[in-house]
Design a protein around this motif. Structure first.
Motif, PDB file in Angstrom:
ATOM      1  N   LYS A   8     -31.333   1.169   3.123  1.00  0.00           N
ATOM      2  CA  LYS A   8     -31.014   0.348   4.295  1.00  0.00           C
ATOM      3  C   LYS A   8     -30.501   1.221   5.443  1.00  0.00           C
ATOM      4  O   LYS A   8     -29.820   2.219   5.237  1.00  0.00           O
ATOM      5  N   VAL A   9     -30.860   0.816   6.645  1.00  0.00           N
ATOM      6  CA  VAL A   9     -30.390   1.501   7.847  1.00  0.00           C
ATOM      7  C   VAL A   9     -29.515   0.530   8.634  1.00  0.00           C
ATOM      8  O   VAL A   9     -29.975  -0.536   9.062  1.00  0.00           O
ATOM      9  N   ARG A  10     -28.270   0.861   8.817  1.00  0.00           N
ATOM     10  CA  ARG A  10     -27.379   0.017   9.610  1.00  0.00           C
ATOM     11  C   ARG A  10     -27.731   0.164  11.098  1.00  0.00           C
ATOM     12  O   ARG A  10     -27.863   1.294  11.598  1.00  0.00           O
ATOM     13  N   PRO A  11     -27.887  -0.928  11.801  1.00  0.00           N
ATOM     14  CA  PRO A  11     -28.294  -0.824  13.210  1.00  0.00           C
ATOM     15  C   PRO A  11     -27.260  -0.101  14.072  1.00  0.00           C
ATOM     16  O   PRO A  11     -27.617   0.487  15.102  1.00  0.00           O
ATOM     17  N   ASP A  12     -25.984  -0.135  13.675  1.00  0.00           N
ATOM     18  CA  ASP A  12     -24.928   0.475  14.485  1.00  0.00           C
ATOM     19  C   ASP A  12     -24.331   1.697  13.810  1.00  0.00           C
ATOM     20  O   ASP A  12     -23.167   2.030  14.032  1.00  0.00           O
ATOM     21  N   TRP A  13     -25.139   2.410  12.996  1.00  0.00           N
ATOM     22  CA  TRP A  13     -24.559   3.480  12.197  1.00  0.00           C
ATOM     23  C   TRP A  13     -23.985   4.607  13.048  1.00  0.00           C
ATOM     24  O   TRP A  13     -22.957   5.211  12.683  1.00  0.00           O
ATOM     25  N   ARG A  14     -24.591   4.883  14.188  1.00  0.00           N
ATOM     26  CA  ARG A  14     -24.042   5.932  15.045  1.00  0.00           C
ATOM     27  C   ARG A  14     -22.667   5.537  15.596  1.00  0.00           C
ATOM     28  O   ARG A  14     -21.735   6.354  15.647  1.00  0.00           O
ATOM     29  N   GLN A  15     -22.540   4.292  16.007  1.00  0.00           N
ATOM     30  CA  GLN A  15     -21.250   3.815  16.489  1.00  0.00           C
ATOM     31  C   GLN A  15     -20.216   3.810  15.371  1.00  0.00           C
ATOM     32  O   GLN A  15     -19.034   4.105  15.601  1.00  0.00           O
ATOM     33  N   GLU A  40     -29.013   8.749   7.846  1.00  0.00           N
ATOM     34  CA  GLU A  40     -28.933   7.314   7.562  1.00  0.00           C
ATOM     35  C   GLU A  40     -30.253   6.839   6.974  1.00  0.00           C
ATOM     36  O   GLU A  40     -31.325   7.133   7.508  1.00  0.00           O
ATOM     37  N   THR A 157     -23.603  -1.392   3.227  1.00  0.00           N
ATOM     38  CA  THR A 157     -25.006  -1.567   2.853  1.00  0.00           C
ATOM     39  C   THR A 157     -25.170  -2.273   1.509  1.00  0.00           C
ATOM     40  O   THR A 157     -26.241  -2.801   1.217  1.00  0.00           O
TER      41      THR A 157
END
Length: 436
Positions: A8-15, A40, A157
């Protein structure tokens, strides 16, 4: 052990990473661009028995390193490790801890050690035991991403049933135990004791700074309720008077530095103008000197010379030799060893490492580190394919907190030399969707 390429890739992972303090995620590349340090999506999954093997292997390796330290001191092998003579006595004094001689006189000083990291080669339970690549015993980084960021990733995740990650809790307990013992050993320390934390101002990625700040936060959580204080400074803010005249080390506000954690390698400190003064201060018979964390004896382990010493001690041991790769000082490399990894005694992040296969150099990394070198038998890191046709090679970092295995952080690279362009990749235990 398996690499899951399409997690899974979190849409806000950079933040998320930025909010956690990982300000050094964007790594400069040689072509002038940047790459993400955190990867990610992909992750590594382990069975419970594989984690048990890593934990038991690391615990045994730590015992072996203790024996190797005894061996170096008993045989006065400091010169072989490139350690100058003015540091020898304090390495011994901190190594001996608070052991006593006949008659009850203290042989050494209690010297707190909080953490270290074994870098291991491992390919899963069907491929043999984990094997030591090196011991980052003095100034290991990648701690906040191991302790915090990958734990939040696991929770957010929902991948895997668990994660080997008791790092944060273990750090808090390590500060409590070690500083309690230090107060017992140094009864002159006034209350409240201030623990200083320092790193190099010149390291501009922010990685050293945040690793230091994270360790300071774990110390604050542990020690503030016990009446201790924490305080940050840069290494170049440490003042040094004339120790022989009774002056000591102090910070920019003139406060005596009783205890300091420094994310600054001992081999660098040995080159500083205050180096000899630092070791004279530690020799103070009143034990009213500055206590450095990690202690000087870590120079016995953070040096790649540890590898041939371990092989000398355990190369014929049927129970423990499988945790090692054959290793020799370069001047003693046997003729049969034609495939090996050549490493400088004090190199970092893969710099100046070369891989030689059948006498031919097949890979090398640039850097500023010179010899002497050690030669460690070449055993390629396991390769795991991704969904784009590439192959990734992981190094497993097992965190040793207060001498005990506490968790896992993984860095992977596209090449066989793990350098400063490697990626941090999270892990899980028993990700059922991918069980065989």
């Amino acid at each position: 052990m398996r690499r899951i390429a399409d997690g899974k890739v979190r849409p806000d992972w950079r933040q998320q990473l930025a909010a956690q303090g990982i300000a050094y995620n964007d790594t400069p590349t040689p072509d002038g661009g940047t790459m993400s340090y955190w990867r990610e999506g992909p992750f590594y999954d382990f069975t419970s028995s594989e984690i048990d093997a890593l934990e038991k292997g690391a615990a045994t390796l730590f015992e072996m390193c203790v024996a190797a330290g005894d061996f170096v001191i008993d045989h006065n092998m400091f010169q072989l490790l490139g350690i100058p003579e003015f540091a020898w006595d304090q390495i011994k004094r901190t190594w001996w801890d608070d052991e006593t001689e006949p008659g009850g006189r203290s042989k050494g000083d209690f010297s707190p050690s909080i953490y270290g990291r074994f870098d291991l080669r491992y390919a899963g339970e069907y491929a043999g035991r984990p094997q030591l690549l090196e011991f980052n015993a003095d100034t290991p980084t990648a701690l906040p991403e191991s302790a915090v960021s990958q734990w939040y990733w696991h929770q957010q995740t929902g991948q895997g049933t668990d994660q080997w990650n008791a790092i944060h809790e273990a750090l808090v307990e390590a500060w409590k135990r070690n500083l309690t013992r230090l107060r017992q050993a140094r009864t002159h320390l006034l209350s409240p004791v201030t623990i200083h934390f320092a790193c190099d101002r010149e390291e501009d990625s922010g990685e050293d700074l945040f690793n230091t700040e994270y360790l300071m936060e774990t110390a604050r959580q542990a020690l503030e309720p016990m009446g201790y204080r924490t305080k940050f400074l840069y290494m170049d803010e440490i003042g040094a008077g004339d120790v022989q005249a009774g002056d000591r080390f102090y910070d920019a506000q003139g406060e005596h530095i009783d205890v300091i954690f420094k994310l600054y390698p001992w081999e660098w400190m040995l080159q500083e103008q205050f180096a000899k003064q630092c070791f004279r201060d530690m020799a103070d018979p009143r034990r009213d000197s500055t206590v450095w964390i990690e202690p000087p004896y870590k120079m016995l382990w953070s040096n790649k010379g540890l590898l041939p010493i371990l092989w000398h001690l355990y190369g014929d041991d049927p129970e423990r030799r499988d945790l090692l790769l054959p290793a020799y000082f370069e001047s003693e490399r046997p003729e049969w060893m034609t495939s090996y990894v050549r490493k400088p005694l004090l190199g970092r992040e893969g710099a100046n490492v070369s891989i030689i296969v059948d006498g031919i150099t097949v890979a090398s990394a640039p850097g500023d580190y010179g010899g002497p070198f050690v030669c460690q038998a070449f055993a390629p890191l396991p390769g795991f394919p991704d969904n784009r046709g590439g192959e990734w090679h992981p190094v497993l970092g097992v965190w040793m907190i207060d001498g005990e295995p506490a968790g896992l952080g993984i860095r992977e690279s596209a090449g066989l030399i793990t350098d400063n362009l490697s990626n941090f990749v999270p892990h899980t235990i028993d990700h059922s969707e991918f069980k065989l």
